[in-house]
Design a protein around this motif. Structure first.
Motif, PDB file in Angstrom:
ATOM      1  N   ARG A 185     100.715 -51.189 -40.876  1.00  0.00           N
ATOM      2  CA  ARG A 185     101.616 -52.069 -40.119  1.00  0.00           C
ATOM      3  C   ARG A 185     100.955 -53.422 -39.859  1.00  0.00           C
ATOM      4  O   ARG A 185     101.587 -54.471 -40.025  1.00  0.00           O
ATOM      5  CB  ARG A 185     102.012 -51.414 -38.788  1.00  0.00           C
ATOM      6  N   HIS A 197     109.890 -53.978 -30.297  1.00  0.00           N
ATOM      7  CA  HIS A 197     109.125 -53.342 -31.357  1.00  0.00           C
ATOM      8  C   HIS A 197     109.097 -51.822 -31.220  1.00  0.00           C
ATOM      9  O   HIS A 197     108.466 -51.147 -32.031  1.00  0.00           O
ATOM     10  CB  HIS A 197     107.690 -53.878 -31.367  1.00  0.00           C
ATOM     11  N   TRP A 198     109.734 -51.304 -30.173  1.00  0.00           N
ATOM     12  CA  TRP A 198     109.711 -49.861 -29.967  1.00  0.00           C
ATOM     13  C   TRP A 198     110.397 -49.110 -31.114  1.00  0.00           C
ATOM     14  O   TRP A 198     110.017 -47.989 -31.446  1.00  0.00           O
ATOM     15  CB  TRP A 198     110.389 -49.516 -28.644  1.00  0.00           C
ATOM     16  N   GLY A 199     111.382 -49.717 -31.717  1.00  0.00           N
ATOM     17  CA  GLY A 199     112.082 -49.075 -32.830  1.00  0.00           C
ATOM     18  C   GLY A 199     111.145 -48.798 -33.993  1.00  0.00           C
ATOM     19  O   GLY A 199     111.176 -47.710 -34.597  1.00  0.00           O
ATOM     20  N   VAL A 200     110.296 -49.767 -34.310  1.00  0.00           N
ATOM     21  CA  VAL A 200     109.342 -49.579 -35.402  1.00  0.00           C
ATOM     22  C   VAL A 200     108.343 -48.480 -35.058  1.00  0.00           C
ATOM     23  O   VAL A 200     108.015 -47.630 -35.902  1.00  0.00           O
ATOM     24  CB  VAL A 200     108.602 -50.903 -35.694  1.00  0.00           C
ATOM     25  N   ALA A 202     108.863 -46.005 -33.039  1.00  0.00           N
ATOM     26  CA  ALA A 202     109.567 -44.719 -33.067  1.00  0.00           C
ATOM     27  C   ALA A 202     109.703 -44.204 -34.495  1.00  0.00           C
ATOM     28  O   ALA A 202     109.532 -43.010 -34.764  1.00  0.00           O
ATOM     29  CB  ALA A 202     110.939 -44.869 -32.415  1.00  0.00           C
ATOM     30  N   LYS A 203     110.004 -45.105 -35.424  1.00  0.00           N
ATOM     31  CA  LYS A 203     110.089 -44.700 -36.825  1.00  0.00           C
ATOM     32  C   LYS A 203     108.734 -44.224 -37.345  1.00  0.00           C
ATOM     33  O   LYS A 203     108.648 -43.266 -38.114  1.00  0.00           O
ATOM     34  CB  LYS A 203     110.608 -45.856 -37.665  1.00  0.00           C
ATOM     35  N   SER A 204     107.666 -44.887 -36.907  1.00  0.00           N
ATOM     36  CA  SER A 204     106.328 -44.468 -37.320  1.00  0.00           C
ATOM     37  C   SER A 204     106.005 -43.080 -36.781  1.00  0.00           C
ATOM     38  O   SER A 204     105.417 -42.244 -37.484  1.00  0.00           O
ATOM     39  CB  SER A 204     105.284 -45.477 -36.832  1.00  0.00           C
ATOM     40  N   GLY A 206     108.184 -40.748 -36.069  1.00  0.00           N
ATOM     41  CA  GLY A 206     108.968 -39.790 -36.834  1.00  0.00           C
ATOM     42  C   GLY A 206     108.360 -39.512 -38.190  1.00  0.00           C
ATOM     43  O   GLY A 206     108.304 -38.353 -38.645  1.00  0.00           O
ATOM     44  N   ALA A 207     107.885 -40.563 -38.859  1.00  0.00           N
ATOM     45  CA  ALA A 207     107.244 -40.379 -40.162  1.00  0.00           C
ATOM     46  C   ALA A 207     105.972 -39.547 -40.033  1.00  0.00           C
ATOM     47  O   ALA A 207     105.672 -38.694 -40.884  1.00  0.00           O
ATOM     48  CB  ALA A 207     106.930 -41.739 -40.781  1.00  0.00           C
TER      49      ALA A 207
END
Length: 265
Positions: A185, A197-200, A202-204, A206-207
């Motif tokens: 990142r 930036h919390w969305g990014v 959160a996706k990290s 999940g991954a």
């Protein structure tokens, strides 16, 4: 699966050896079998907890005993004190007790404090600090793999030992994966600086969960293909002589004498 298995094996080998709390050495304490040290620390903590809180001198003697063990193990005071910071949340809780507890009040530096709260705070601080210090000394002189062997030798349920083993061995694998994702990142210019930036993140997360789950499935299939049927083979059978047991139990036995004196004096 080959590359992934290699990564898992290398990480497991690293985590199965030294850890951050461990201090490499060749002292008499390091040389003791792990199950004797586990039994000694458990017995010492039980004795400390059983000591009446009013016997303040007894806790000072317990600290001297731990200091003697640290000296024999060649563990520096700074190393020990730095790792005692883990009990800071308990210290904060103890500090609040004299203010919120009920009962007789006493004035200290212009503050109205509860007598029961003061005794309770002292009880938590003294016994908690001694217990944490004993645990830190155990971790400082015993590798993780040896701790697991010691738990196995003490007849802890095999399933619990396996769960602890997997948690330790693959905790570093997941930590390494998180570090690689963070570097990826940052190499793309990402810096978490606010809610947007919390969305990014959160996706990290999940991954990371998906990768960890898939890796666990692959490791389990690899273990089953090699004959795993719910129990791990015993490779090293750790034993202890009578002299080693005597050396390890010297700490809780001395503490027991102090405890008995604390109840009688």
């Amino acid at each position: 699966m080959g590359a992934d298995g290699g990564t898992s094996r290398s990480s497991a080998a690293e985590s199965g050896g030294a850890h951050k709390l461990y201090r490499h050495g060749h002292s008499p304490v390091h040389a003791l079998p792990p199950h004797t040290k586990l039994a000694a620390v458990f017995a010492f903590v039980v004795v400390v907890v059983s000591t009446p809180r009013e016997a303040m001198w007894a806790f000072a003697l317990y600290a001297v005993l731990l200091g003697a063990v640290a000296y024999a193990a060649r563990v520096p005071a700074g190393f020990l004190l730095k790792r005692l910071l883990i009990e800071v949340p308990f210290v904060a809780f103890a500090v609040l007790m004299p203010f919120v507890a009920e009962g007789e009040r006493v004035g200290v530096l212009g503050l109205s404090l509860s007598v029961n709260g003061l005794w309770g705070a002292w009880n938590v601080l003294a016994k908690g600090t001694l217990g944490v210090a004993a645990s830190v000394l155990l971790a400082s002189t015993t590798e993780l793999r040896e701790l697991l062997l010691g738990l196995q030798r003490l007849r802890l349920p095999p399933l619990l030992v396996q769960i602890a083993s997997f948690m330790i061995r693959y905790g570093d694998v997941i930590t390494g994966e998180m570090r690689r994702m963070r570097i990826a990142r940052e190499s793309r210019g990402f810096e978490a600086s606010g809610v947007r930036h919390w969305g990014v993140l959160a996706k990290s997360a999940g991954a990371l969960f998906i990768r960890s789950y898939e890796r666990g499935e692959r490791v389990h299939l690899a273990m089953v293909s090699r004959g795993y049927a719910g129990s791990m083979p015993v490779i090293d059978d750790v034993t202890a002589s009578r002299a080693q047991w005597s050396s390890a139990l010297a700490l809780p036995c001395a503490a027991l004498v102090v405890c008995l004196l604390g109840w009688t004096l």
